[in-house]
Design an enzyme around this catalytic site. Structure first.
Site, PDB file in Angstrom:
ATOM      1  CG  ASP A 291      37.397  44.706  43.837  1.00  0.00           C
ATOM      2  OD1 ASP A 291      37.333  46.133  43.062  1.00  0.00           O
ATOM      3  OD2 ASP A 291      38.449  43.775  43.923  1.00  0.00           O
ATOM      4  CD  GLU A 351      35.688  44.892  39.444  1.00  0.00           C
ATOM      5  OE1 GLU A 351      36.019  45.705  38.302  1.00  0.00           O
ATOM      6  OE2 GLU A 351      35.878  44.412  40.014  1.00  0.00           O
TER       7      GLU A 351
HETATM    8  C1  GLC Z   1      38.481  46.374  40.429  1.00  0.00           C
HETATM    9  C2  GLC Z   1      38.414  47.563  41.004  1.00  0.00           C
HETATM   10  C3  GLC Z   1      40.296  48.150  40.438  1.00  0.00           C
HETATM   11  C4  GLC Z   1      41.077  47.242  41.237  1.00  0.00           C
HETATM   12  C5  GLC Z   1      41.238  46.117  41.141  1.00  0.00           C
HETATM   13  C6  GLC Z   1      41.771  45.008  41.996  1.00  0.00           C
HETATM   14  O1  GLC Z   1      38.941  45.589  38.987  1.00  0.00           O
HETATM   15  O2  GLC Z   1      37.541  48.317  40.854  1.00  0.00           O
HETATM   16  O3  GLC Z   1      40.183  49.613  40.708  1.00  0.00           O
HETATM   17  O4  GLC Z   1      42.538  47.425  41.103  1.00  0.00           O
HETATM   18  O5  GLC Z   1      39.464  45.398  41.408  1.00  0.00           O
HETATM   19  O6  GLC Z   1      41.208  45.180  43.756  1.00  0.00           O
END
Ligand code: GLC
Ligand code: CA
Length: 629
Positions: A291, A351
């Site tokens: 993440d 991500e």
């Molecule tokens: C990433 C996740 C999102 C979350 C953020 C903070 O972007 O996909 O859903 O709110 O991280 O952890």
């Protein structure tokens, strides 16, 4: 033979629907992450709403029926595609994830086994046969660790357990075992930038300046003026610094204040977090989706970020996150995580929001020693269905020389059904998008519900909003509830998701778009996904073939070859609301006298008369064929 007619007015109407709002624009969002996350969402949402407000569900259904001349035709079995034995998957050292199709599950919303209104692990286990039949190889579970659920699990208070709302470790083991029996691997979400403020590490950290975990987070005195240490902003609104009276210092949080950032400059953090991955690998997980990777490090001097004119959806000044995003140190950590992953033959997905494919390439590592699968999120930022835009981005990815990981929707982004739907051809467009990201080179990640044409169901009033950014940003920013609604299994109340009150309202579209009904309808989006995934699996050219763009100047139809040494598949996608005819000349590709053999199309007939020299396409049609020399 007639030449293609391009009804310019129609295309123009489709492409500029948002522009009159001053919102749609051809220019892509400018990462870093923060600006994309919100401004693009707003732009897409506004565009979609404008094209949709005059339709209610009933009208949409009528239109849907009226356009159900698109009959799925699968010429299965006629093509001995799987007998060409080029499938590198058979090779012993072939990395399994290269031919896999990943499926993202938002556990709160997939299936509720104990009827408390919140989805859970046993719910997921009960639907593994569905996923198997769909053609899925791996599921990525968004966080289901113990959590206060401020950010619905992205605020982790214990990395080595399961939150009781989702079940327990035994349930997890069962899910994994049952998945394995079906050849499905399990990927966990790993929230590495921050923990929950209720994590024992943070509780200790905040308790005293001398605590053992003090340096696990980022603490700083205020500026002389009593202001936060610098001008950095949280992506979720306001200053990224929160004053903590116990020790009279500020701590840093890129996301909510309940999500304090870990201090990755502290080797103890690195050790503890690397150990978390070992803990799960030992329990059989096949990898992690990491993440928010780009935000792990901050400038040690805490320099102010440059500010730009204007404000964002949450009313904060626009800012370039020069000093708290994409710092080079992140690559050392990724290399370390990869070493551990390699010891367990695991895969790391990231991500990774980047402005360009070249920037994305860095996340693979200079020696391919970082992430195997950094997500390419750029398709989610193409606001209109434009062959030109998609072609351009794919070309960029191809020239970056990377193994692509295409994504069209996720739990943070307006669903593609709403983003590209025109209110008249929505199902055809859903199939068209599938025809794109599931036939391109690379490993696709499918967001739950896309395969049945789920659409956003955004809150109608502020009181209904669950996602904190939606509460804060209302009405400009409605939050992410709309794309996280319960999976639509059938047409019974609550769409078969739960017998209790679902934590988010089920989209009204469940009456027509649900698994049970779509299984009975050969024209459904679900049938198309199943056929397409099966075709992909048995067609070496789709798995391993190079990408060769065709008809490069066509503004309406995207066409390309996927080609291995001994086989070629042709993919033709009509991205317009008008019928089109394309004429391809494959002689430059050494295929002058090639014959075309249909594999899968959304059109009523198999289009048997289609030849390379002329393929006629219905609005938004998909045509996939095999090219035989
Ligand atoms: C990433 C996740 C999102 C979350 C953020 C903070 O972007 O996909 O859903 O709110 O991280 O952890
Ligand atoms: Ca439940």
């Amino acid at each position: 033979m007639q030449h293609a007619e391009y009804p310019i007015e129609l295309m123009h109407a489709v492409c500029t629907a948002g522009a009159s709002n001053g919102l749609a624009s051809a220019s892509p969002c400018i990462p870093p992450y923060a600006s994309c996350f919100r401004s693009c969402r707003r732009r897409k949402r506004s565009f979609s709403y404008r094209s949709r407000t005059s339709f209610d569900v009933g009208k949409i259904n009528m239109l849907r029926k009226a356009v159900t001349i698109l009959v799925l035709t699968l010429i299965a079995g006629l093509i001995p595609a799987d007998s060409t034995a080029e499938n590198a998957a058979g090779q012993p050292d072939h990395p399994w994830w290269r031919h896999a199709v990943f499926y993202e599950i938002y556990p709160r919303s997939f299936a509720d086994s104990n009827n408390d209104g919140i989805g859970d692990l046993n719910g997921i286990t009960s639907h593994l046969d569905y996923l198997k039949a769909l053609g899925i190889d791996a599921i990525w579970l968004t966080p289901c660790y113990p959590s206060p659920q401020v950010d619905f699990g992205y605020d982790v208070s214990d990395y080595e357990n399961i939150d009781s709302i989702y079940g327990n470790l035994k349930d997890f083991e069962r899910l994994e075992r049952e998945a394995k029996r079906r050849g499905i691997r399990v990927i966990m979400d790993f929230v590495i930038n921050h923990t929950s403020d209720q994590h024992p590490w943070f509780l200790d950290s905040r308790s005293s300046i001398n605590s053992g975990h003090r340096n696990w987070y980022i603490w700083h005195d205020s500026r002389a003026s009593g202001q936060p240490p610098n001008n950095w902003q949280s992506i979720f609104g306001g200053s990224a610094w929160k004053f903590d009276p116990t020790t009279s210092q500020y701590y840093y949080h890129f996301f909510y204040p309940q999500q304090p950032d870990l201090n990755w400059r502290n080797p103890a953090v690195e050790h503890a977090m690397f150990d978390v991955t070992r803990w799960w690998y030992k329990r059989g997980v096949a990898g992690f989706r990491l993440d928010a990777v780009s935000t792990l490090f901050e400038d040690p001097d805490l320099r102010d970020n440059p500010v730009r004119p204007g404000v964002n959806d949450l009313g904060d000044p626009l800012m370039d996150n020069l000093y708290n995003d994409n710092l080079p140190e992140v690559h050392d950590i990724l290399r370390g995580l990869r070493k551990v992953a390699d010891e367990h033959k695991a895969v790391l997905i990231g991500e990774t929001w980047t402005a360009t494919p070249d920037a994305l390439r860095k996340y693979y590592g200079e020696h391919n020693d970082e992430l195997q699968m950094p997500m390419d999120l750029a398709f989610t930022e193409i606001a209109t269905l434009s062959a030109t835009e998609f072609r351009k981005h794919i070309a960029g990815v191809e020239s970056a020389g990377i193994w692509p990981v295409y994504v069209i929707s996720n739990h943070d982004i307006v669903r593609s059904y709403l983003r590209y739907g025109d209110g008249q051809h929505d199902d055809a467009i859903a199939k068209l998008m599938a025809g794109l990201y599931l036939t391109l080179r690379g490993t696709p990640i499918l967001y739950y519900g896309e395969e049945i044409g789920m659409q956003n169901n955004d809150p109608q009033k502020k009181d209904d909003v669950q996602d904190p950014i939606g509460k804060l940003g209302w009405p400009r920013q409605k939050g992410r509830d709309g794309e996280r609604t319960p999976m639509q299994w059938n047409d019974t109340p609550n769409a078969g998701f739960s017998q209790g009150k679902p934590w988010l309202p089920v989209s009204p579209s469940y009456q027509t778009h649900n698994v049970a009904s779509e299984l009975n309808d050969p024209n459904s989006v679900l049938h198309f996904y199943r056929h397409l995934l099966a075709l992909r699996r048995r067609t070496p050219a789709l798995l391993d073939g190079d990408y060769l763009p065709l008809n490069q100047d066509d503004p309406n139809v995207l066409a390309y070859l996927r080609r291995t040494k001994s086989s070629s598949a042709l993919v033709v996608l009509n991205m317009s609301a008008a019928p089109q005819t394309i004429r391809l000349d494959l002689s430059p590709k050494g295929l002058a006298s090639a014959k075309l053999w249909p594999l899968l199309t959304t059109m009523g007939t198999a289009n048997p008369q289609a030849t390379v020299a002329q393929i006629s396409l219905d609005p938004f049609a998909v045509y996939i064929g095999e090219i035989r020399k």
